[in-house]
Design an enzyme around this catalytic site. Structure first.
Site, PDB file in Angstrom:
ATOM      1  N   SER A 249       7.334  12.033  -5.797  1.00  0.00           N
ATOM      2  CA  SER A 249       7.729  11.087  -6.839  1.00  0.00           C
ATOM      3  C   SER A 249       8.883  10.173  -6.399  1.00  0.00           C
ATOM      4  CB  SER A 249       8.079  11.864  -8.105  1.00  0.00           C
ATOM      5  OG  SER A 249       8.321  11.012  -9.173  1.00  0.00           O
TER       6      SER A 249
ATOM      7  N   ASP B 160       5.275   7.517  -6.660  1.00  0.00           N
ATOM      8  CA  ASP B 160       3.910   7.823  -7.098  1.00  0.00           C
ATOM      9  C   ASP B 160       3.502   7.024  -8.328  1.00  0.00           C
ATOM     10  OD1 ASP B 160       5.613   9.260  -8.794  1.00  0.00           O
ATOM     11  OD2 ASP B 160       4.100  10.789  -9.182  1.00  0.00           O
TER      12      ASP B 160
ATOM     13  N   ASP C 280       8.417   4.059  -8.900  1.00  0.00           N
ATOM     14  CA  ASP C 280       8.851   5.138  -8.019  1.00  0.00           C
ATOM     15  C   ASP C 280       7.700   5.430  -7.040  1.00  0.00           C
ATOM     16  OD1 ASP C 280       7.184   6.246  -9.982  1.00  0.00           O
ATOM     17  OD2 ASP C 280       8.136   8.207  -9.860  1.00  0.00           O
TER      18      ASP C 280
ATOM     19  N   ASP D  93       4.169   6.805 -11.488  1.00  0.00           N
ATOM     20  CA  ASP D  93       3.971   7.216 -12.880  1.00  0.00           C
ATOM     21  C   ASP D  93       5.046   6.585 -13.752  1.00  0.00           C
ATOM     22  OD1 ASP D  93       5.952   8.820 -11.786  1.00  0.00           O
ATOM     23  OD2 ASP D  93       5.315  10.654 -12.794  1.00  0.00           O
TER      24      ASP D  93
HETATM   25 MG    MG Z   1       7.065   9.805 -10.356  1.00  0.00          MG
END
Ligand code: MG
Length: 458
Positions: A103, A246, A244, A248
């Protein structure tokens, strides 16, 4: 015999994380994958994804080995955002997913996040079950004639792009310029494309996968987004969006290049859907700014509070919807927002598209939309202590004449202010938040609490 309460050992609120080559190794990934494969059983199918970290391919190979060895089939989607994997697990009716990502952590980290068949992150109880299979060495590998197969679907992420684009009117971005900084992370192939498909002119920086993250850290901090701010100003963009590692989460700068606080962003994104859904409900943790509830109220929406953590927000949303409630949006003040008509997980690409939708519908510069929001002042402090539970008990006693919500630490409402005193789940410290529309009232409440907890600090 005393019953031992089992707690998660390797997995935190957002998967298992560690430094590559130290505590995050292919051997660990193999063990976790074998445990997951054992839990699911032979013949099940699991989707795998990764962010672009340098350790991704080695961990991916280990996860593929562990799952296929236990008789599970694997669909490897390659590099894509965590919410894209979650979407594909649900869309392809897979039995689960494994996301290899750390992340927002620095490049030397990596991690493993387990996704359930419904696209949500694995909950605490099942995670403990999985860990116990790993710790006790109870994974069961399949015989030579029962092994799983692995296939690759590197283009499947396009279905995720289609899904987000389908949530908005065609051409909603026509004539709007947007700047995007995927930070060399998983959103490089998705967010710029989503915004282009919605009709925008898109300018990008850091838009090639690079696991070294040479241009900024995966955490989209104000400092790290200086180049995005410059791009916004140079191109006349309506806003800038960054993710960020990844993707999300989405973090924004306004049309002046000014960094936007996550609570303010959440309030704006919530207003886009609240406006279409009077009488609906917003779901958010007890740590979120009152600005979200205040903005919801303007559009006739109520706000329901949960324990801190996106997984609890997502699960509460599902529960409320099952009870017949009209949940319009959920999320946290850290840039992670959940759109229930799309899917039940934080989705940075969907947040970027929603900010565009807001910009198109309101036809007002984002900085002016922010200026029109009610003003709140929030203080956030943390203090080291090994006596966090005693602190919570003492503060409950101290504020015994005030309304208290104790689902996660204690949240006290006093006059126009609220405070949250919350022990950390992972470190010996306590967090203290206070907030009010009246800055002095918030400051006074903070000082009162810090004064009261001083004898318990270590
Ligand atoms: Mg993340």
């Amino acid at each position: 015999m005393a019953l031992e309460k089992l707690e998660k050992k390797f997995f935190g609120t957002n998967g298992a994380r560690g430094i590559t080559g130290e505590d995050m190794t292919p051997a660990f990934a193999l063990g976790i994958a074998e445990a997951f494969g054992t839990m699911l059983g032979k013949g099940k199918t699991v989707g795998i994804g990764q962010d672009p970290r340098t350790s991704g391919p080695a961990l991916d190979a280990a996860v593929r080995a562990g799952l296929t060895a236990c008789g599970c089939n694997v669909v490897d989607f390659g590099i894509l955002p965590t919410p894209a994997l979650q979407y594909l697990v649900l869309h392809h009716k897979l039995d689960g997913g494994v996301m290899i990502t750390a992340s927002h952590n620095p490049p030397e980290y990596n991690g493993i996040k387990i996704i359930e068949a419904d696209g949500t992150e694995m909950g605490d109880e099942r995670t403990i079950e999985l860990e116990q299979i790993y710790i006790q060495g109870k994974a069961v590998v399949a015989g030579w004639d029962e092994l799983g197969e692995a296939i690759e679907e590197p283009e499947a992420y396009k279905l995720y792009i289609d899904a987000i684009v389908s949530q908005f009117p065609e051409g909603i971005g026509n004539g709007i310029v947007v700047a995007v900084d995927p930070g060399n992370g998983a959103a490089c192939k998705t967010t710029p494309e989503i915004l282009r498909r919605l009709g925008c002119t898109v300018h990008t920086i850091n838009a090639e996968f690079n696991g070294l993250f040479p241009n900024r850290l995966p955490e989209p901090s104000e400092e790290g987004l200086a180049n995005l701010s410059a791009l916004v100003q140079a191109t006349g963009a309506a806003f800038g969006v960054a993710h960020d590692g990844d993707a999300d989460r989405a973090i924004f700068v306004d049309e002046k290049g000014q960094f936007m606080d996550g609570n303010i962003t959440f309030a704006l994104l919530a207003s886009y859907f609240a406006e279409k859904s009077a009488g609906g409900e917003i779901v958010t943790p007890v740590s979120t700014s009152g600005i979200v509830e205040a903005v919801g109220k303007e559009f006739g929406c109520s706000t329901s509070y949960t324990v801190v953590g996106s997984i609890y927000v997502a699960r509460t949303m599902r529960h409320e919807i099952a009870e017949g409630k009209n949940v319009v949006i959920g999320g946290e003040g850290n840039g992670g927002v959940i759109y229930p008509h799309h899917q039940f997980c934080r989705d940075g690409g969907m947040s970027a598209a929603t900010m565009l939708g807001l910009s198109a519908v309101r036809k007002t510069p984002i900085s002016e939309l922010i200026a029109a929001l009610p003003k709140f002042t929030m203080y956030q402090e943390k203090r080291k202590t090994s006596r966090a539970k005693e602190i919570v008990d003492h503060m409950r006693e101290f504020f015994s004449d005030c309304p208290v919500d104790d689902r996660d630490g204690i949240r006290i409402t006093k006059g126009g202010a609220w405070a949250l005193i919350r022990p950390s789940g992972t470190e010996p410290l306590v967090r203290v938040y206070t907030e009010s529309r009246d800055a002095e009232e918030a400051k006074e409440m903070l000082n009162t609490i810090l004064n009261e907890i001083a004898p318990y600090l270590s």
